[in-house]
Design a protein around this motif. Structure first.
Motif, mmCIF file in Angstrom:
data_model
loop_
_atom_site.group_PDB
_atom_site.id
_atom_site.type_symbol
_atom_site.label_atom_id
_atom_site.label_comp_id
_atom_site.label_asym_id
_atom_site.label_seq_id
_atom_site.Cartn_x
_atom_site.Cartn_y
_atom_site.Cartn_z
ATOM 1 N N ARG A 95 1.058 -1.092 -0.004
ATOM 2 C CA ARG A 95 -0.102 -0.051 -0.015
ATOM 3 C C ARG A 95 0.952 1.102 0.054
ATOM 4 O O ARG A 95 0.728 2.332 -0.634
ATOM 5 N N GLU A 96 1.830 1.202 0.669
ATOM 6 C CA GLU A 96 2.762 2.428 0.781
ATOM 7 C C GLU A 96 3.557 2.505 -0.433
ATOM 8 O O GLU A 96 3.718 3.703 -0.762
ATOM 9 N N LYS A 97 3.856 1.657 -1.109
ATOM 10 C CA LYS A 97 4.505 1.592 -2.268
ATOM 11 C C LYS A 97 3.544 2.259 -3.496
ATOM 12 O O LYS A 97 4.018 3.267 -4.075
ATOM 13 N N ARG A 98 2.590 1.981 -3.263
ATOM 14 C CA ARG A 98 1.479 2.398 -4.283
ATOM 15 C C ARG A 98 1.200 3.879 -3.873
ATOM 16 O O ARG A 98 1.204 4.780 -4.979
ATOM 17 N N GLU A 99 1.256 4.066 -2.542
ATOM 18 C CA GLU A 99 1.043 5.875 -2.354
ATOM 19 C C GLU A 99 2.347 6.667 -3.035
ATOM 20 O O GLU A 99 2.153 7.432 -3.360
ATOM 21 N N LEU A 100 3.380 5.856 -2.600
ATOM 22 C CA LEU A 100 4.694 6.380 -3.045
ATOM 23 C C LEU A 100 4.728 6.772 -4.409
ATOM 24 O O LEU A 100 5.266 7.855 -5.093
ATOM 25 N N GLN A 101 4.396 5.896 -5.446
ATOM 26 C CA GLN A 101 4.450 5.900 -6.671
ATOM 27 C C GLN A 101 3.394 6.717 -7.243
ATOM 28 O O GLN A 101 3.675 7.557 -8.090
ATOM 29 N N GLY A 102 2.348 7.109 -6.397
ATOM 30 C CA GLY A 102 1.322 8.154 -6.698
ATOM 31 C C GLY A 102 2.036 9.549 -6.402
ATOM 32 O O GLY A 102 1.936 10.517 -7.362
ATOM 33 N N ILE A 103 2.594 9.643 -5.547
ATOM 34 C CA ILE A 103 3.244 10.819 -5.191
ATOM 35 C C ILE A 103 4.539 10.970 -6.147
ATOM 36 O O ILE A 103 4.643 12.285 -6.653
ATOM 37 N N ILE A 104 5.191 10.054 -6.515
ATOM 38 C CA ILE A 104 6.198 10.224 -7.366
ATOM 39 C C ILE A 104 5.615 10.801 -8.954
ATOM 40 O O ILE A 104 6.459 11.642 -9.453
#
Length: 161
Positions: A95-104
């Motif tokens: 989940r954190e990875k998906r959130e970080l990918q969205g922020i990136i």
């Protein structure tokens, strides 16, 4: 084994080992006011470092080490509990990875739009339109600007010599 040898074995400072002891992550025996690390402490340290590499928090690592100390992960139920904790942590990291990918992605969009602004501003010319010449004054004496011995070519005022 003393703290120096123990810390050296894991490539950590003695201060880090003391921190882990103070947090209850390691529980060495104490002999003559000195820590005495045994085989079970080595096992705990290996698990601690593995869990740390999986991005578990200190609190979570403490719980898992306590669970292993109490159970030894000997029974299928205890081992299943450990595996479920790992699976839940994996889902959290995903989940954190998906959130970080969205922020990136948002950052990349912002970089792209800001870069476009920069190239636009680089093409823009600085100066004062000729129609505003009547409003210009000397900053020292406040006299209106007067032009003599000059010529206007395209968008520049040039002195004539």
């Amino acid at each position: 084994m003393r703290i120096g040898a123990f810390s050296e074995q894991f490539g950590l400072s003695p201060e880090t080992i003391r921190y882990y002891v103070n947090k209850g992550l390691l529980c060495p025996m104490i002999k003559n006011d000195r820590y005495d690390f045994k085989e079970n402490d080595i096992d705990d340290m290996q698990l601690l470092l593995r869990l740390k590499s999986f991005k578990f928090s200190i609190v979570e690592i403490h719980r898992l080490l306590s669970l292993r100390r109490l159970s030894g992960f000997d029974s299928p139920n205890e081992l299943s509990d450990y595996i479920n904790i790992l699976v839940d942590h994996k889902k959290k990291l995903q989940r954190e990875k998906r959130e970080l990918q969205g922020i990136i992605s948002l950052l990349q969009d912002e970089i792209g739009s800001s870069s476009g602004k920069h190239s636009f501003n680089a093409k823009r010319k600085n100066g004062v339109p000729l129609q505003f010449l009547q409003y210009l004054a000397c900053p020292s004496c406040k006299e209106n600007l007067s032009l003599s011995n000059c010529s206007i070519e395209k968008d520049q005022i040039l002195s004539v010599r």
